[in-house]
Design an enzyme around this catalytic site. Structure first.
Site, PDB file in Angstrom:
ATOM      1  N   GLY A 119      34.937  46.975  39.287  1.00 23.46           N
ATOM      2  CA  GLY A 119      34.717  46.853  40.734  1.00 23.46           C
ATOM      3  C   GLY A 119      35.264  47.999  41.536  1.00 23.46           C
ATOM      4  O   GLY A 119      35.428  49.114  41.015  1.00 23.46           O
ATOM      5  N   ASP A 151      24.801  43.066  35.682  1.00 21.61           N
ATOM      6  CA  ASP A 151      26.190  42.682  35.915  1.00 21.61           C
ATOM      7  C   ASP A 151      27.037  43.921  36.162  1.00 21.61           C
ATOM      8  O   ASP A 151      27.156  44.787  35.299  1.00 21.61           O
ATOM      9  CB  ASP A 151      26.732  41.911  34.704  1.00 21.61           C
ATOM     10  N   LEU A 152      27.615  43.967  37.319  1.00 18.80           N
ATOM     11  CA  LEU A 152      28.396  45.123  37.752  1.00 18.80           C
ATOM     12  C   LEU A 152      29.436  45.547  36.713  1.00 18.80           C
ATOM     13  O   LEU A 152      30.305  44.759  36.349  1.00 18.80           O
ATOM     14  CB  LEU A 152      29.110  44.768  39.068  1.00 18.80           C
ATOM     15  N   ASP A 153      29.352  46.785  36.285  1.00 16.02           N
ATOM     16  CA  ASP A 153      30.344  47.370  35.365  1.00 16.02           C
ATOM     17  C   ASP A 153      30.415  46.638  34.029  1.00 16.02           C
ATOM     18  O   ASP A 153      31.417  46.759  33.307  1.00 16.02           O
ATOM     19  CB  ASP A 153      31.741  47.422  36.004  1.00 16.02           C
ATOM     20  N   GLU A 154      29.377  45.880  33.709  1.00 12.42           N
ATOM     21  CA  GLU A 154      29.409  45.113  32.462  1.00 12.42           C
ATOM     22  C   GLU A 154      28.401  45.633  31.431  1.00 12.42           C
ATOM     23  O   GLU A 154      28.276  45.075  30.354  1.00 12.42           O
ATOM     24  CB  GLU A 154      29.098  43.630  32.749  1.00 12.42           C
TER      25      GLU A 154
END
Lengths: 293, 293, 293, 293
Positions: free
Chosen positions: B210, B235-238
């Protein structure tokens, strides 16, 4: 007693100071030492903020006849400490810290510590090893170190810790190293040893806090694995970080490979942290460490 | 066209294959290539599990008169692919991938990419740079690359992405690099470019997912900071991690020092990931990458 | 016998091949293995030059009932080997290599090897340790390994080596590791063990060839110190390099600090080289090594 | 003028001191600064030997109205300097050093310096770039920096250096950076700029002194390649080392790969050395450097 490079350890000491930053601190400290016939060997300082911050300094000094003069020196220092609102401590090479090691099944961190200690690279007396498994007994006792087996699990945690604290006191322990000790310590236990317990966590914190970090690193597909040594506080894996390091892995490495590679990182990270603690190179400030290399 | 070490790029190709593991795959592939007058230059393989796993292979080959023969070769390959239930792709040195770069205010990752590209170290055509700031225009245009300014914020996200997608199509983009592009992309946008968007995140994921990773790294007192390049998923940063690296920091480093040190890590981590993608060295498998160095 | 990740070692083998590069080698090899009911687990190759170069490949394979079939497989292979002018060898997980270690006074490399071996990370039988000092005897014997003390100096070199060679034969040694053995070996000795002797040199070769590398590194004021593991040839410190690594030092590090820091590098560099040799990951080509990680 | 973290640069200075070690130096210095209304921001010291050695210290300080007071402070310091036989210098953030860069054909080190400088990471004025090739002119002039083309070869060395020295004087140069300048400088030239010329050598010195280090690294089969920044003295590649670093390579890397990988190491090693010089972090002592990070 003379160490490898010919310094007389009897006459060596260290002074660690933390106080509000303001002009004149270094002058006051260096004058004090000079007037007490002490020569500054090494000095490192840090100011959290030039204006209105906190000042930290670590001084290694050499004093003729230190053993006779240290009490007076400490007595004299009180006035200066009060003047600058100093939080401080004197330590002496001659007062070797007394170290206990807790370990569970995996012996690699314990082994590395014992080995470095035997080589003369850890300036401490390792006075006791306590484990909830019997398997390290032979090795530990071959180094002439007492080994205590205390079985441990959730149900008997309270009585286990009572016995552990009793042993800590019996052996006059200054530093407790958790060398892959896989039991959780209660806040009651931790409260007895503020900034005196060093743990090795087998991940690059704050990634993979908690259990099974290698399994989770594998699942996430990371390209580096790490290890973190930190002081133990009440919050699991949240204490002040002392040292971290990593090793490269790739898609071919399964969990058991990560563990194998990780053992090497854990060994070197924990040993560094313990050495720096023993040499009084670490000052804890809130939830961080200042490490004077 | 001849590259630096004298190979004729017209005749070079790569074959990437993923299929259920079973005996005979390598034999079948190497026979196929041999019969199609292709010489294997480099080959890397990986099996997720010797029994019942998935098999992955990347083969670089050289074929006489590849340009005339590639269509027939691809046609002939279908039978083999069906027999082994292969997921595969052929790529050719001659078909340079077309790359777009999105950037916000900080230009260091963009700069590194342009520079490596100018040195001949990134085998691609950089066809367009899009930014929500004007400040990189001069530099980008000095490289002869079209620069599009598209202001961006939450309120107008939908119309911004519509325009971005239009440009991606107009420029026939194969790879989109987010070189410190600080706007979130919607699932709709990401769906258009599966495993074709590479992002650089300025932390050692999964630590500090994040916003504001350097600020949080500073607050936690970590001793290493990192950067992670990964494919972008919903999915953010996933998304699947391609590459990670770290740099050492200490207590004296404030947030702006971490950022400065971090820029160097970001530059090299992103550039590596982009190069490997362009050379078809990466296979995405579930949420991980297999990178054949 | 089953290893940690469940593979039956009885059925595992490796094939290393070196031959003039030409089309069809991989196809021929993979067909051969397929026809001999062998599944390729891992394969790495390298070509020194796509045209007119030398081709190298290492294949790990799994064969049902390998122990019954290996003789026939090797016999059948001869035709193929002749056709492609191959230099090759088959090895089997079941035939553990037999390792001897020579050591002088400093035990750290020996210790690391014994430890990794005890952990199961070195797949070998350590059959004998020979030293020109008595001090490691206790430790070595505590691992259940025979220890031979053979005093050594220039004057008696010939008779010392005669005795050493006799022991090498008596113990059927496949690999000799010089774990900080500070005596020079004569060409006569070396000739008995081509590409079978691994040495650790305590510098980043070719810097500081010869004696006292740490002293000379200190005098030159280098900022990194290194270690190099290499095969021993007749030319001192000139043999094919297997692995190198470094550690950072600074102006405060005196010679004894360099030695202490260097010990850690030596330990890990030598252990890696030995592991790769035991896993048949190294091919020597002229004065270089090809290491298939 | 205020820098990024809000310090007023007008009031910042540094004091570097070298003198025979004896008790009381730190006290004398810190008293002096305290009496001159200066607050110590950062201080690092080193003693080559606690008894009878040489003492080195670097102090960063903040003085109210430094610009008005610096002359008096310097004047007052003379007495103290004489008393302790100090070799010393005061420098001030406000007096930015003036840097010249020499470059030949390969622009990567020049580029990195210009870039870091533009980012505000190198606290200097880059006043001129001189090259024996024309190819960097466009880039250099786009930064607003004068570019001088001076052809160079052995035959005209004397007149070339005369012209170079003339330009050095015209531009009032304090630091000369050889950013891959491939011409040898004569002792006459070097004598004009003692400890003021920083070179980048593309090997891990003292390995591969002289010409063609990457070619020789390739021939030797090293597993790491390095770069070394050092002050230039009359002896080729023998000057005091400031910084070194390495990158891993393997058997697949041909000479042109080593050069490509090496460029990244050269860039970061040279930039670090230049930054430390500009921040007065380096003291040269005989043929070594003390670097106060």
């Amino acid at each position: 007693m003379v160490d490898k490079i010919g310094k007389n350890k009897d006459n060596h000491g260290r002074l660690l100071v933390k106080c509000p930053d303001r002009p004149g601190i270094v002058a006051a400290l260096s004058n004090f030492l000079f007037e007490h016939h002490s020569n500054i060997i090494e000095s490192s300082q840090y100011s959290s903020n030039p204006e209105n911050g906190t000042f930290f300094i670590r001084i290694e000094f050499h004093t003729e006849n230190l053993q006779e003069n240290r009490l007076k020196m400490e007595e004299d220092f009180k006035e200066l400490a009060t003047r600058f609102s100093m939080n401080y401590r004197f330590t002496y090479d001659n007062d070797r810290k007394r170290t206990a090691i807790f370990v569970s099944k995996e012996p690699h961190c314990l082994m590395e510590l014992l080995w470095e200690w035997q080589n003369g690279d850890l300036d401490t007396d390792i006075v006791v090893v306590i484990s909830n498994h019997e398997n390290a007994r032979g090795m530990v006792e071959s180094f002439g170190i007492p080994f205590h087996y205390i079985p441990a699990n959730k149900e008997i945690r309270k009585q286990v810790e009572t016995e552990q604290i009793r042993l800590m006191k019996e052996y006059h322990v200054d530093l407790l190293v958790l060398a892959r000790y896989m039991q959780i310590l209660t806040p009651e236990f931790v409260r007895h040893f503020p900034n005196q317990i060093i743990n090795i966590h087998h991940s690059f914190l704050p990634a993979f806090i908690g259990a099974h970090p290698y399994e989770r690193a594998y699942d996430r597909g990371v390209k580096l694995i790490g290890a973190t040594s930190h002081y133990v506080t009440n919050d699991l894996d949240e204490g002040p970080i002392i040292e971290q390091d990593i090793e490269r892995v790739d898609h071919r490495d399964h969990v058991h490979d990560l563990k194998k590679i990780g053992r090497k990182v854990e060994r070197r990270v924990l040993t560094k942290a313990v050495r720096w603690h023993l040499e009084d190179r670490i000052i804890v400030e809130e939830n961080k460490t200042i490490v004077f290399h």
